[in-house]
Design an enzyme around this catalytic site. Structure first.
Site, PDB file in Angstrom:
ATOM      1  N   ASP A   6     -30.990  14.407  19.361  1.00  0.00           N
ATOM      2  CA  ASP A   6     -30.814  15.423  18.043  1.00  0.00           C
ATOM      3  C   ASP A   6     -29.253  14.952  17.475  1.00  0.00           C
ATOM      4  OD1 ASP A   6     -30.426  17.441  16.008  1.00  0.00           O
ATOM      5  OD2 ASP A   6     -29.656  18.587  17.393  1.00  0.00           O
ATOM      6  N   GLY A   8     -26.670  15.246  15.150  1.00  0.00           N
ATOM      7  CA  GLY A   8     -25.921  16.031  14.118  1.00  0.00           C
ATOM      8  C   GLY A   8     -24.820  15.236  13.437  1.00  0.00           C
ATOM      9  N   ASN A   9     -24.179  15.849  12.399  1.00  0.00           N
ATOM     10  CA  ASN A   9     -23.094  15.308  11.945  1.00  0.00           C
ATOM     11  C   ASN A   9     -21.776  15.250  12.733  1.00  0.00           C
ATOM     12  OD1 ASN A   9     -23.878  15.245   8.909  1.00  0.00           O
ATOM     13  ND2 ASN A   9     -24.537  17.284   9.253  1.00  0.00           N
ATOM     14  N   THR A  10     -21.731  16.055  13.690  1.00  0.00           N
ATOM     15  CA  THR A  10     -20.420  16.071  14.579  1.00  0.00           C
ATOM     16  C   THR A  10     -20.772  15.383  16.051  1.00  0.00           C
ATOM     17  OG1 THR A  10     -19.516  17.947  13.425  1.00  0.00           O
ATOM     18  CG2 THR A  10     -18.565  17.363  15.692  1.00  0.00           C
ATOM     19  N   ASN A  11     -22.036  15.806  16.462  1.00  0.00           N
ATOM     20  CA  ASN A  11     -22.318  15.355  17.798  1.00  0.00           C
ATOM     21  C   ASN A  11     -23.940  15.126  18.002  1.00  0.00           C
ATOM     22  OD1 ASN A  11     -19.854  16.146  19.268  1.00  0.00           O
ATOM     23  ND2 ASN A  11     -20.400  18.260  18.911  1.00  0.00           N
ATOM     24  N   GLY A 107     -32.998  20.490   6.999  1.00  0.00           N
ATOM     25  CA  GLY A 107     -32.693  19.673   8.035  1.00  0.00           C
ATOM     26  C   GLY A 107     -33.876  19.894   9.039  1.00  0.00           C
ATOM     27  N   ASP A 109     -33.337  19.656  12.268  1.00  0.00           N
ATOM     28  CA  ASP A 109     -32.818  20.575  13.369  1.00  0.00           C
ATOM     29  C   ASP A 109     -33.183  21.903  13.066  1.00  0.00           C
ATOM     30  OD1 ASP A 109     -31.049  20.425  11.123  1.00  0.00           O
ATOM     31  OD2 ASP A 109     -29.284  20.612  12.387  1.00  0.00           O
ATOM     32  N   THR A 132     -21.641  21.776  12.735  1.00  0.00           N
ATOM     33  CA  THR A 132     -20.585  21.248  11.867  1.00  0.00           C
ATOM     34  C   THR A 132     -20.869  22.710  10.686  1.00  0.00           C
ATOM     35  OG1 THR A 132     -21.178  19.089  12.264  1.00  0.00           O
ATOM     36  CG2 THR A 132     -20.029  19.480  10.263  1.00  0.00           C
ATOM     37  N   THR A 184       1.021  31.926  15.989  1.00  0.00           N
ATOM     38  CA  THR A 184      -0.005  31.014  14.874  1.00  0.00           C
ATOM     39  C   THR A 184      -1.091  30.938  15.561  1.00  0.00           C
ATOM     40  OG1 THR A 184       1.948  30.074  14.025  1.00  0.00           O
ATOM     41  CG2 THR A 184      -0.122  29.085  13.702  1.00  0.00           C
TER      42      THR A 184
END
Length: 254
Positions: A6, A8-11, A107, A109, A132, A184
């Site tokens: 698979d 994906g855009n990040t992984n 998609g 996915d 993502t 923060t």
């Protein structure tokens, strides 16, 4: 054994499935600048460390939302495993037992997620994929994809804050000790984690109200566990749902 991939855009998540059981699952960073040769080095190393015999791979199923990597992965698989790739794409959807809304605008996915949810639960479902993008796909009890909603993913939101502001750091995605951030890091975690839990609950509530029925809500994706216990509406966590769906599709298509 089957190799399910698979992209994906990040992984890039890929796993070895033997008789319905995931023997190995790996997650590497998506890099469109890498060549087929470079990805082959990674695959060889992971196969070796995982004690996977490449000659035992009988089928390779590939889903990708990064079209620029498709040819590289086809080349990699054909050379490394001497196998043809079953690429999941819209022209095979008519052979699936689910009805897909706008097949060229969804998609692969998400189609895999819908296929897995329909097969596993056989009831009206919503799959929330923490990638993502944060995607919501709703599937009827008869297997019809009713619609999709898309929001920025948790990691995308945090990276946007850190990248577009002068004094806000990139923080680890984890449940904060309180909604009232005292520093923060906790302030960002509160806004993102607790805020997104509210977003999820509201999306489920609005969808159920529109459909006038309850939904079985499944979470998947790399960051899904961050919300485990943080939202009242997610009823099931399935870390490998997308890979499961791709395997089911591969078994059906042949």
């Amino acid at each position: 054994m089957q190799l399910i991939i698979d992209i994906g855009n990040t992984n890039i998540v890929f796993g070895i499935n033997l008789n319905g059981v995931w023997k190995n699952i790996w997650r590497i960073r998506t890099d469109t600048k890498k060549t087929a040769d470079e990805y082959e080095v990674i695959f060889r190393s992971l196969f070796a460390s995982g004690k996977v015999c490449k000659n035992e791979i009988s089928k390779v199923v590939l889903s990708s939302v990064v079209p620029s990597l498709n040819d590289d992965f086809k080349e990699l698989i054909e050379r490394f495993l001497n196998q043809k790739v079953l690429l999941i794409k819209p022209d095979i959807y008519h052979r699936l037992p689910i009805k897909i809304l706008n097949p060229y605008q969804i998609g692969t996915d998400l189609v895999a997620n819908a296929m897995a949810a329909f097969t596993k639960f056989e009831k009206p479902c919503m799959v929330i994929d923490f990638g993502t993008a944060l995607t919501f796909i709703t599937v009827s009890g008869s297997g019809e994809i009713l619609g999709v909603a898309i929001a920025p993913g948790l990691g995308t939101a945090v990276r946007s804050l850190a990248g577009d502001t002068a004094q806000l750091p990139h923080v680890q995605l984890a449940q904060p000790p309180s909604v009232l951030g005292k520093n923060t890091v906790h302030a960002i975690q509160s806004g993102v984690i607790i805020g997104y839990a509210g977003l999820i609950d509201r999306m489920v509530e609005r969808t159920e109200a529109e459909l006038q029925q309850k939904l079985h809500v499944i979470a998947t994706g790399g960051l899904s566990e961050v919300l485990n216990g943080g939202t009242s509406r997610i009823t099931h966590f399935e870390a490998n749902l997308t890979l499961d769906g791709l395997k089911i599709i591969g078994d059906l298509i042949g």
